[in-house]
Design a protein around this motif. Sequence first.
Motif, PDB file in Angstrom:
ATOM      1  N   ALA A   1       0.833  -1.209   0.000  1.00  0.00           N
ATOM      2  CA  ALA A   1       0.000   0.000   0.000  1.00  0.00           C
ATOM      3  C   ALA A   1       0.866   1.256   0.000  1.00  0.00           C
ATOM      4  CB  ALA A   1      -0.902  -0.003   1.229  1.00  0.00           C
ATOM      5  N   GLU A   2       2.028   1.175   0.698  1.00  0.00           N
ATOM      6  CA  GLU A   2       2.881   2.384   0.803  1.00  0.00           C
ATOM      7  C   GLU A   2       3.413   2.828  -0.568  1.00  0.00           C
ATOM      8  OE1 GLU A   2       5.478  -1.214   1.322  1.00  0.00           O
ATOM      9  OE2 GLU A   2       3.518  -0.557   2.038  1.00  0.00           O
ATOM     10  N   HIS A   3       3.563   1.879  -1.511  1.00  0.00           N
ATOM     11  CA  HIS A   3       4.044   2.250  -2.846  1.00  0.00           C
ATOM     12  C   HIS A   3       2.973   2.975  -3.649  1.00  0.00           C
ATOM     13  CE1 HIS A   3       6.606  -1.393  -1.910  1.00  0.00           C
ATOM     14  NE2 HIS A   3       7.485  -0.433  -2.076  1.00  0.00           N
ATOM     15  N   MET A   4       1.695   2.665  -3.338  1.00  0.00           N
ATOM     16  CA  MET A   4       0.611   3.250  -4.139  1.00  0.00           C
ATOM     17  C   MET A   4       0.093   4.557  -3.556  1.00  0.00           C
ATOM     18  SD  MET A   4      -1.545  -0.014  -5.465  1.00  0.00           S
ATOM     19  CE  MET A   4      -1.417  -1.132  -4.103  1.00  0.00           C
ATOM     20  N   PHE A   5       0.563   4.912  -2.358  1.00  0.00           N
ATOM     21  CA  PHE A   5       0.022   6.089  -1.671  1.00  0.00           C
ATOM     22  C   PHE A   5       0.226   7.369  -2.484  1.00  0.00           C
ATOM     23  CE2 PHE A   5       0.464   9.696   1.238  1.00  0.00           C
ATOM     24  CZ  PHE A   5      -0.744   9.635   1.906  1.00  0.00           C
ATOM     25  N   TRP A   6       1.489   7.661  -2.862  1.00  0.00           N
ATOM     26  CA  TRP A   6       1.762   8.929  -3.561  1.00  0.00           C
ATOM     27  C   TRP A   6       1.168   8.981  -4.968  1.00  0.00           C
ATOM     28  CZ3 TRP A   6       2.354  12.956  -0.890  1.00  0.00           C
ATOM     29  CH2 TRP A   6       2.977  12.887   0.377  1.00  0.00           C
ATOM     30  N   PRO A   7       1.268   7.886  -5.766  1.00  0.00           N
ATOM     31  CA  PRO A   7       0.591   7.963  -7.078  1.00  0.00           C
ATOM     32  C   PRO A   7      -0.895   8.296  -6.945  1.00  0.00           C
ATOM     33  CG  PRO A   7       1.945   5.989  -6.960  1.00  0.00           C
ATOM     34  CD  PRO A   7       2.037   6.647  -5.614  1.00  0.00           C
ATOM     35  N   LEU A   8      -1.559   7.732  -5.916  1.00  0.00           N
ATOM     36  CA  LEU A   8      -2.995   7.987  -5.757  1.00  0.00           C
ATOM     37  C   LEU A   8      -3.252   9.429  -5.304  1.00  0.00           C
ATOM     38  CD1 LEU A   8      -4.082   4.554  -4.305  1.00  0.00           C
ATOM     39  CD2 LEU A   8      -4.847   5.526  -6.465  1.00  0.00           C
ATOM     40  N   ILE A   9      -2.309  10.007  -4.563  1.00  0.00           N
ATOM     41  CA  ILE A   9      -2.429  11.421  -4.186  1.00  0.00           C
ATOM     42  C   ILE A   9      -2.360  12.285  -5.459  1.00  0.00           C
ATOM     43  CG2 ILE A   9      -1.280  13.355  -2.997  1.00  0.00           C
ATOM     44  CD1 ILE A   9      -2.606  11.578  -0.987  1.00  0.00           C
ATOM     45  N   VAL A  10      -1.422  11.917  -6.367  1.00  0.00           N
ATOM     46  CA  VAL A  10      -1.307  12.653  -7.641  1.00  0.00           C
ATOM     47  C   VAL A  10      -2.610  12.527  -8.430  1.00  0.00           C
ATOM     48  CG1 VAL A  10      -0.054  12.795  -9.837  1.00  0.00           C
ATOM     49  CG2 VAL A  10       1.197  12.369  -7.730  1.00  0.00           C
ATOM     50  N   ARG A  11      -3.238  11.331  -8.359  1.00  0.00           N
ATOM     51  CA  ARG A  11      -4.540  11.141  -9.036  1.00  0.00           C
ATOM     52  C   ARG A  11      -5.562  12.121  -8.470  1.00  0.00           C
ATOM     53  NH1 ARG A  11      -9.134   8.379  -7.238  1.00  0.00           N
ATOM     54  NH2 ARG A  11     -10.490   7.620  -8.893  1.00  0.00           N
ATOM     55  N   GLY A  12      -5.567  12.287  -7.140  1.00  0.00           N
ATOM     56  CA  GLY A  12      -6.504  13.223  -6.499  1.00  0.00           C
ATOM     57  C   GLY A  12      -6.300  14.647  -6.989  1.00  0.00           C
ATOM     58  N   ILE A  13      -5.012  15.049  -7.080  1.00  0.00           N
ATOM     59  CA  ILE A  13      -4.703  16.401  -7.564  1.00  0.00           C
ATOM     60  C   ILE A  13      -5.216  16.562  -8.993  1.00  0.00           C
ATOM     61  CG2 ILE A  13      -2.820  17.988  -8.160  1.00  0.00           C
ATOM     62  CD1 ILE A  13      -1.221  16.694  -5.825  1.00  0.00           C
ATOM     63  N   GLY A  14      -4.977  15.525  -9.830  1.00  0.00           N
ATOM     64  CA  GLY A  14      -5.422  15.571 -11.223  1.00  0.00           C
ATOM     65  C   GLY A  14      -6.932  15.722 -11.339  1.00  0.00           C
ATOM     66  N   LEU A  15      -7.683  14.939 -10.536  1.00  0.00           N
ATOM     67  CA  LEU A  15      -9.148  15.016 -10.593  1.00  0.00           C
ATOM     68  C   LEU A  15      -9.633  16.389 -10.166  1.00  0.00           C
ATOM     69  CD1 LEU A  15     -10.327  11.562  -9.246  1.00  0.00           C
ATOM     70  CD2 LEU A  15     -10.758  12.528 -11.498  1.00  0.00           C
ATOM     71  N   GLY A  16      -9.002  16.944  -9.119  1.00  0.00           N
ATOM     72  CA  GLY A  16      -9.379  18.274  -8.654  1.00  0.00           C
ATOM     73  C   GLY A  16      -9.173  19.314  -9.747  1.00  0.00           C
ATOM     74  N   LEU A  17      -8.038  19.186 -10.450  1.00  0.00           N
ATOM     75  CA  LEU A  17      -7.709  20.152 -11.509  1.00  0.00           C
ATOM     76  C   LEU A  17      -8.616  19.983 -12.724  1.00  0.00           C
ATOM     77  CD1 LEU A  17      -3.826  19.999 -11.337  1.00  0.00           C
ATOM     78  CD2 LEU A  17      -5.184  22.069 -11.075  1.00  0.00           C
ATOM     79  N   LEU A  18      -9.234  18.797 -12.876  1.00  0.00           N
ATOM     80  CA  LEU A  18     -10.083  18.573 -14.050  1.00  0.00           C
ATOM     81  C   LEU A  18     -11.532  18.987 -13.801  1.00  0.00           C
ATOM     82  CD1 LEU A  18      -8.810  15.102 -15.332  1.00  0.00           C
ATOM     83  CD2 LEU A  18      -8.464  17.321 -16.389  1.00  0.00           C
ATOM     84  N   PHE A  19     -12.073  18.620 -12.640  1.00  0.00           N
ATOM     85  CA  PHE A  19     -13.530  18.699 -12.484  1.00  0.00           C
ATOM     86  C   PHE A  19     -14.079  20.123 -12.582  1.00  0.00           C
ATOM     87  CE2 PHE A  19     -17.594  18.943 -10.487  1.00  0.00           C
ATOM     88  CZ  PHE A  19     -18.245  17.866 -11.052  1.00  0.00           C
ATOM     89  N   VAL A  20     -13.609  21.009 -11.697  1.00  0.00           N
ATOM     90  CA  VAL A  20     -14.185  22.366 -11.672  1.00  0.00           C
ATOM     91  C   VAL A  20     -13.903  23.112 -12.980  1.00  0.00           C
ATOM     92  CG1 VAL A  20     -14.318  24.527 -10.380  1.00  0.00           C
ATOM     93  CG2 VAL A  20     -13.916  22.396  -9.181  1.00  0.00           C
ATOM     94  N   PRO A  21     -12.631  23.134 -13.482  1.00  0.00           N
ATOM     95  CA  PRO A  21     -12.392  23.869 -14.729  1.00  0.00           C
ATOM     96  C   PRO A  21     -13.176  23.321 -15.922  1.00  0.00           C
ATOM     97  CG  PRO A  21     -10.326  23.392 -13.626  1.00  0.00           C
ATOM     98  CD  PRO A  21     -11.383  22.641 -12.894  1.00  0.00           C
ATOM     99  N   ILE A  22     -13.302  21.992 -16.031  1.00  0.00           N
ATOM    100  CA  ILE A  22     -14.054  21.453 -17.186  1.00  0.00           C
ATOM    101  C   ILE A  22     -15.512  21.903 -17.108  1.00  0.00           C
ATOM    102  CG2 ILE A  22     -15.032  19.331 -18.178  1.00  0.00           C
ATOM    103  CD1 ILE A  22     -12.364  17.996 -17.844  1.00  0.00           C
ATOM    104  N   THR A  23     -16.085  21.852 -15.879  1.00  0.00           N
ATOM    105  CA  THR A  23     -17.496  22.237 -15.731  1.00  0.00           C
ATOM    106  C   THR A  23     -17.679  23.712 -16.049  1.00  0.00           C
ATOM    107  OG1 THR A  23     -17.535  20.674 -13.912  1.00  0.00           O
ATOM    108  CG2 THR A  23     -19.494  21.975 -14.215  1.00  0.00           C
ATOM    109  N   THR A  24     -16.812  24.574 -15.484  1.00  0.00           N
ATOM    110  CA  THR A  24     -16.999  26.016 -15.721  1.00  0.00           C
ATOM    111  C   THR A  24     -16.675  26.381 -17.168  1.00  0.00           C
ATOM    112  OG1 THR A  24     -14.884  26.240 -14.587  1.00  0.00           O
ATOM    113  CG2 THR A  24     -16.807  27.004 -13.411  1.00  0.00           C
ATOM    114  N   LEU A  25     -15.665  25.714 -17.742  1.00  0.00           N
ATOM    115  CA  LEU A  25     -15.304  25.984 -19.139  1.00  0.00           C
ATOM    116  C   LEU A  25     -16.462  25.622 -20.075  1.00  0.00           C
ATOM    117  CD1 LEU A  25     -12.864  26.670 -21.140  1.00  0.00           C
ATOM    118  CD2 LEU A  25     -12.607  24.223 -21.331  1.00  0.00           C
TER     119      LEU A  25
END
Length: 528
Positions: free
Chosen positions: A369-393
Amino acid sequence: MSKPVVQEDLVEYGFRRTIITITAVLCALLEIVDTTIVNVALNNMRGSLGATLTDVAWVITAYAIANVIVIPMTSWLSQQFGRRNYFAASIIIFTVASFMCGNADNIWELVAFRFIQGLGGGALLVTAQTIITESYPLEKRGMAQAIYGMGVIVGPTLGPPLGGYIVDHFSWPYIFYINVPIGVVATLLTLTFVRSPKYGEKLKANQVDWLGIGLLAAFIGALQYILEHGQQDDWFNDSTISTLAVISFLGLFFFIWRELTYKYPIVNLSVLKDSNLKVGVIMSFIMGFGLYGTTFIVPIYTQSILGWTATDAGLLLVPSSITVAIFMPFIGKMIQNGVPQTYLVALGFLSFFIFTYWMHNIMTPDTGAEHMFWPLIVRGIGLGLLFVPITTLSLSNLKGKSIGEGAAFTGMMRQLGGSFGIAIITTLIARFGQSHRVNLIAHLDPTRVEVQNRLHGLQRGFMSKGFSPDVALQKAYKVLDFGITKQSSVLSYMDIFLYLGLLFLFCIPFILLVKKGKKKVDISEAMH
C-alpha cells in the motif's frame, strides 16, 4: 405550492444557503455512492438470491441504464413539474426504491427496483448541481462548482469501503436501508428550504415528445447493455449484442433527427453549437473514463492479485479523495481570480498521466500500500484540476436555460465515459492477459536448469507434506501455472495504465487550443 420566484431571488445567504448546500451535496452523494457501493456486495447477493454472476451484474447495469436515460431529461422535467417538487419526488422515488431493493426476494425483483432507484437517482445529480449553483451569487460560482465537485468525486471512492464495512458487519440489504433515513431528512429539508425558479409554459400531455423519450431510452439502454455485457458475451460474435448495436445506432440517428425537427424537444441539441461546450462534453467523457476506470481497476488489482479484503481495497482510495476535497476550493478560488481554465485542465491531464505512468512502474505481484500512496495522491490532484475547470469551461459561454441543458450533457457524458472505460478495461484485461500468458509460457523451457530446479524444489516441498512423487509433481506444475497467470494479469494491468496515461497526454495539446471562456459563469437564470 409556493409561488414561482424571480431568478435573482434564488441566491440565498447565511443559514438557508448552508442548509440548501448540505441537502444538495447529500443527495448527489447518495446517488453516486449507490453506483459503487453495490460492487463489493455482489458475491453476497449472488449467494443469498441464488443468482449467477451474469444475473447479478444486472444489479449494476439496471441502475446505470436508468441513470443515463434520465440525466438528459432532467432540465425538461424540472420545467414541467417545478424544480423543488421534481427534486423532492426524485428523492422519494430513490428512497422507496432503496427500501424495496433491501426487501427483494429474488434477483429480478432486485434488478427492477434498482432500475426505479436509478430513475430517481439520475435526477439528483444534475438538479443538485443547479440548486447549489443558483444559491450562490455570481462571484462565488467557481466555489459552488467546487463544493458540488467534492461530492461527485469523493462519492465513487466512499462506496466500496462503506459497502465492505456494511457487508462484513451486517448483511447486504443494509447497503440499501442506509439510504432510507437520509432520504427522509433530505425530502423534508428540500420541501422546507429549496425554492423553484419561474418556469416557462408547461406542455400538455399530447405535446410531450414521447417518441423522443422512447428513442433516447432505446439508444442509451442498448448502448449501456453492450458496454456492460460485451466482454462476457464475446462482443459482436453474440447475436444479442449485434442486434442491440444496430438498435442503439438507429436510436441515436432518429433521436437526433427528432430533436432537431420537433417543436418541443425533450433534449435541446442546439446548445451543442457552442464550441466550448463541445470541447467540455468530450473532456467530461475522458474524465469519466479516467475517474471510473481507475476507481474500478485499482480495487480489482488489489483484491485479485494482492489478495486484499474489499474494505482494505476501498480504503486505499480514500487519501486520493481527501486530496480532491482539499484541492477543490483552492481551484474554485483560482478560477475566480482569473487563472485560465484551459491551463488548469491541461495540468490535470498531465497529473493523471504522471499517476498512470507511476502506477505502471510500481506494479508487481506483491506491491505494498505504501508504494501506491503517492501515485494515488497525484490522481486526487489531477481530478481536482479537471472537475471544476471542465465544468466552468463547458458552461462559460451559455446563458439562461441553456446552462441547465449544458450541465445535463456534461453529466451524461461523464457517466457514459465511465461505462465505456469499465467496458474497455475489462475487455483489455482479458485480451492482454491471454497474450502475455502465451508469451510467458513460450519462455518456459522445461529443459532449462532454472525451470527444473524450481519444479524439483516445489515437488520436494509437496512430498514433505506427504504427497506421492507423481501428485507432488502435478501440484508443482499447478503452482508454476498459477504464477504465470498472476504475472500475465499484472502485465496486463501495467499495459492498461500505460495506455490510459497516453490517452491523457494526447488530450493536452487539444485543450490548449480552446478559446478562453469567460472567467465567471452566469448560472443565475439557469436550469428551469
